[in-house]
Design a protein around this motif. Structure first.
Motif, mmCIF file in Angstrom:
data_model
loop_
_atom_site.group_PDB
_atom_site.id
_atom_site.type_symbol
_atom_site.label_atom_id
_atom_site.label_comp_id
_atom_site.label_asym_id
_atom_site.label_seq_id
_atom_site.Cartn_x
_atom_site.Cartn_y
_atom_site.Cartn_z
ATOM 1 N N THR A 3 103.298 -52.887 60.228
ATOM 2 C CA THR A 3 101.930 -52.481 59.907
ATOM 3 C C THR A 3 101.902 -51.600 58.667
ATOM 4 O OG1 THR A 3 101.451 -52.536 62.268
ATOM 5 C CG2 THR A 3 99.857 -51.433 60.862
ATOM 6 N N THR A 5 104.059 -51.618 56.245
ATOM 7 C CA THR A 5 104.380 -52.474 55.097
ATOM 8 C C THR A 5 103.147 -53.245 54.645
ATOM 9 O OG1 THR A 5 106.623 -52.693 55.939
ATOM 10 C CG2 THR A 5 105.938 -54.269 54.268
ATOM 11 N N MET A 6 102.449 -53.835 55.593
ATOM 12 C CA MET A 6 101.249 -54.597 55.252
ATOM 13 C C MET A 6 100.178 -53.687 54.648
ATOM 14 S SD MET A 6 102.058 -57.641 55.786
ATOM 15 C CE MET A 6 100.470 -58.334 55.459
ATOM 16 N N ASN A 7 100.029 -52.492 55.201
ATOM 17 C CA ASN A 7 99.049 -51.542 54.693
ATOM 18 C C ASN A 7 99.353 -51.193 53.232
ATOM 19 O OD1 ASN A 7 96.899 -49.692 54.732
ATOM 20 N ND2 ASN A 7 98.292 -48.029 55.288
ATOM 21 N N CYS A 9 101.091 -52.948 51.116
ATOM 22 C CA CYS A 9 100.883 -54.144 50.279
ATOM 23 C C CYS A 9 99.402 -54.361 49.976
ATOM 24 C CB CYS A 9 101.462 -55.371 50.973
ATOM 25 S SG CYS A 9 103.252 -55.400 51.013
#
Length: 79
Positions: A3, A5-7, A9
């Motif tokens: 989560t 990492t996605m945030n 990105c």
């Protein structure tokens, strides 16, 4: 972990969308570090905690350590 990492990105992509370097730089670094963390988590296996007798800590060990520290404190203060 995923989560975060996605945030990072998504915020980096948003920063590029509006060309704001104050958003791009910290979130880009966070994304890179998050990818490194994921890579290390996959490549390096986690260590299992052994239940051998040498790894066990008993209440007696804790009490002995506490009393040793207390005695050290008393002798240092008395000098």
């Amino acid at each position: 972990m995923l989560t975060n990492t996605m945030n990072a990105c998504f915020w980096t992509a948003f920063g590029f969308g509006i060309m704001d370097w104050f958003i791009i730089v910290p979130n880009g670094l966070g994304a890179i570090l998050s990818f490194i963390q994921i890579f290390l988590r996959i490549v390096v296996p986690s260590r299992e905690i052994s239940s051998s007798s040498s790894a066990e800590v008993t209440d007696g060990d804790i009490e002995a350590t506490k009393s040793a520290h207390t005695m050290e404190g008393l002798t240092e203060n008395e000098s």
